[in-house]
Scaffold this active site. Structure first.
Site, PDB file in Angstrom:
ATOM      1  CB  SER A 131      -1.453  -3.787   1.687  1.00  0.00           C
ATOM      2  OG  SER A 131      -0.319  -4.422   2.225  1.00  0.00           O
ATOM      3  CB  ALA A 132      -1.072  -9.299  -0.175  1.00  0.00           C
ATOM      4  CG  HIS A 133       0.929  -7.235   5.214  1.00  0.00           C
ATOM      5  ND1 HIS A 133       0.839  -6.898   6.536  1.00  0.00           N
ATOM      6  CD2 HIS A 133       1.211  -6.077   4.558  1.00  0.00           C
ATOM      7  CE1 HIS A 133       1.081  -5.600   6.673  1.00  0.00           C
ATOM      8  NE2 HIS A 133       1.306  -5.080   5.494  1.00  0.00           N
TER       9      HIS A 133
ATOM     10  CB  ALA B 236      -0.938  -0.008   1.201  1.00  0.00           C
ATOM     11  CB  THR B 237       3.921   2.307   1.817  1.00  0.00           C
ATOM     12  OG1 THR B 237       3.344   1.980   3.088  1.00  0.00           O
ATOM     13  CG2 THR B 237       4.737   3.576   1.952  1.00  0.00           C
TER      14      THR B 237
ATOM     15  CB  CYS C 291       2.587   2.706  10.198  1.00  0.00           C
ATOM     16  SG  CYS C 291       2.052   1.251   9.306  1.00  0.00           S
TER      17      CYS C 291
ATOM     18  CG  ASN D 114      -4.976   2.958  10.180  1.00  0.00           C
ATOM     19  OD1 ASN D 114      -5.582   3.967   9.804  1.00  0.00           O
ATOM     20  ND2 ASN D 114      -3.791   3.021  10.752  1.00  0.00           N
TER      21      ASN D 114
ATOM     22  CD  GLN E 215      -6.297  -1.936   8.359  1.00  0.00           C
ATOM     23  OE1 GLN E 215      -6.851  -3.008   8.591  1.00  0.00           O
ATOM     24  NE2 GLN E 215      -5.035  -1.704   8.688  1.00  0.00           N
TER      25      GLN E 215
END
Lengths: 381, 381
Positions: free
Chosen positions: B194-196, B69-70, B320, B147, B175
């Site tokens: 974002s996959a994780h 995502a970043t 983060c 988030n 999210q």
């Protein structure tokens, strides 16, 4: 099925896969999370950094984990373009990887780029490096080993020249790492590496930055990598990468001499058995795994397809450049004519390649030569 | 050990791990290699893209695979900063993720950024979106689900407003994906995932770009992702990501109502059992998995540490941002006083969290409350 395309990518080695799977079980948490499981991942991440620093013989603080070599090249070029005086120039070897050239081109106007030509062997002309440094170039971009032809660049010597001149060296070590000993690479101010080229996973890499460089970041975001790269750290991927490089450094890179002899035996055999074939950069030092051959006839993609049917996988050149119509800039930089460049195939072996695989490749090349031989050359036996 | 930190990261789900391992066995080759094995990886990569497009209900051409995502946020902001007129302004919700705010700040001077405040419930004030669009703002940046607190943003409504005004919506769905149905998200011009965060691997993500957007690239390099992202494609990671999201879409996101009830039962229980505790954004729609609690006393890191010893893992907030001394900008944006913000813990459940885990969490919170209660409040029994 002998695979001779390791310079494009390698299968993951067992130790890397095991490290990845173990980390997904035990250390999948977010390294920035405040609970003990997160803190433990952060500590293991730091231990991986320190292990990598030992392998590279540098301070752990110089390491920034990345998503791969292309990301590393872009981050470094963006940073340098912001840090250097607006009129500072950058010297770039003409046979760099397309990703590095694209990164340079993304952040430096062409009038700021001094092209450093190669010799016919492909290696950079050292007197041109001297001239560039004498003319005040602040950065030299020179890879450690070439991806298409395998020639080794005199990076250690250029690192010394840069230091003496107060300039910096950016060294893309993507094809060197895992194949040859990493010791000494950290003499370059900036080093780029990618895990999947040495048996680690894709999407993971690292770079070395100068110890005293302030303000560097791949991208801003959270506090990850001490503010140098926003985004959740991929500890499983990093653990796998470090395991792969550690194994290579502990055993694989020591076998270089044997492997060079095996490659040379193949080169001798194929030039003997196949009239008109030519090995590129035959005299200069090359990676033990890489041979670029100019075939006597037929375009390279036909050789690749026919060899594939003989169960041998080779490439037309850089996978990153495949599909492009233009002939390789590396071959052009070596003075290979476009007509010849279209007949070049790249052969790149791996750690598990055995002499029997090279033999199968030689036999397949001879068989395919018969299939592709132009009618005018057909000789009745 | 109940893990309530899914918003930081999730363990890989079985189908994702199996897809990854299978791809490392069968499809580890370079998708750009010219031999059949490489071509097959390229075809499987395209099949994965089309499967993801079905899940997201959009054209496959809109998908660009990324490292997370970043990376996606930075690529979009860099592109927009280059494409928009120099005086164009961008409206940014104040409760976005730090990575998105950092990306905006990396490419837009602050005078070009219109801050879009939230209501006390955290969701963006729609009249301020209207005002910004009426004032000619060309881009709105609004996440799908927060988030830290879990509130859902009115992204579908804002997408319509943007379209009517000829502006674009950038929607960070990090999210949302995997927790709630993805259908409709593609109404936003740009989407980040974002996959994780939904059971896939780290280092892998995707973004959606507008179908008609020309010149977009995450970074130049080779021809990968049709020139939109240089660097060897991580097919194993992408296959794992798509497997994780497919599983979530096919089964997990359908259970939202049950899960919201479970979360609400926890909220009711803890506010009943623990005097002075407060649920943030109690009224607005929130993710079924997220609760931000203002604890009655003691700083949040002490709660996290004590709960950890009771075998329950929660967070102080965004992983983060952890380690930062400044109070959360999300909580500040919701009007939470700094003194209260220091007492906020974030609880984020996952797909495998069962009601018994929520019960253990409630019991642990009550037990820790006894441990942390200030002496002046000690009441003899």
């Amino acid at each position: 099925m002998p695979y001779f395309d390791y310079n494009a990518t390698s299968p993951m080695v067992r130790v890397a896969r095991e490290a990845w799977v173990a980390a997904q079980d035990e250390a999948w948490q977010n390294a920035s999370s405040p609970h003990r499981a997160g803190v433990r991942v952060g500590l293991r991440l730091q231990a991986a950094r320190e292990k990598l620093a030992v392998l590279l013989d540098c301070e752990a603080e110089r390491i920034v984990f990345t998503g791969g070599a292309t990301e590393g090249a872009h981050a470094i070029m963006q940073h340098l373009s912001e840090q250097l005086p607006l009129d500072a120039r950058i010297g770039v070897s003409v046979t760099e990887h397309p990703a590095v050239l694209a990164a340079v081109g993304s952040y430096f106007e062409s009038e700021r780029v001094v092209r450093l030509p190669g010799t016919f062997g492909g290696t950079v002309a050292l007197e041109r490096v001297d001239q560039a440094l004498a003319a005040g170039v602040k950065v030299i971009v020179l890879m450690a080993a070439n991806n298409e032809v395998g020639f080794l660049q005199p990076w250690a010597e250029v690192a010394r020249k840069c230091r003496a001149a107060g300039a910096m060296l950016v060294c893309d070590a993507t094809q060197w790492l895992g194949k040859l000993a990493a010791g000494g690479l950290a003499e370059a101010d900036w080093v780029i590496g990618s895990a999947h080229k040495f048996g680690g996973p894709k999407s993971v890499g690292f770079l070395l930055r100068p110890a005293a460089e302030n303000g560097f970041s791949v991208r801003r975001g959270g506090a990850q990598e001490r503010g140098q790269r926003g985004g959740t750290e991929d500890f499983p991927g990093i653990a796998a990468m470090v395991a792969a490089l550690a194994e290579a450094e502990q055993s694989k890179v020591l076998l270089e001499d044997d492997r060079v002899r095996t490659r040379q035996a193949f080169e001798a055999e194929i030039t003997r058995r196949l009239e008109g074939v030519r090995v590129l950069a035959p005299v200069v030092e090359r990676l033990w795994n890489t041979v670029a051959l100019v075939m006597p006839y037929a375009e390279n993609h036909r050789w690749v397809a026919k060899l594939d049917k003989h169960d041998v996988q080779v490439s037309t050149g850089s996978a990153c450049a495949s599909g492009k119509e233009a002939p390789s800039h590396v071959l052009a930089g070596m003075g290979v004519a476009p007509e010849e460049a279209r007949r070049v195939i790249r052969i790149s072996a791996g750690w598990d390649t055995v002499p029997g695989d090279w033999q199968k490749l030689a036999d397949a090349l001879v068989a395919v030569a018969d299939e592709l031989k132009p009618p005018s050359n057909v000789v009745s036996v």
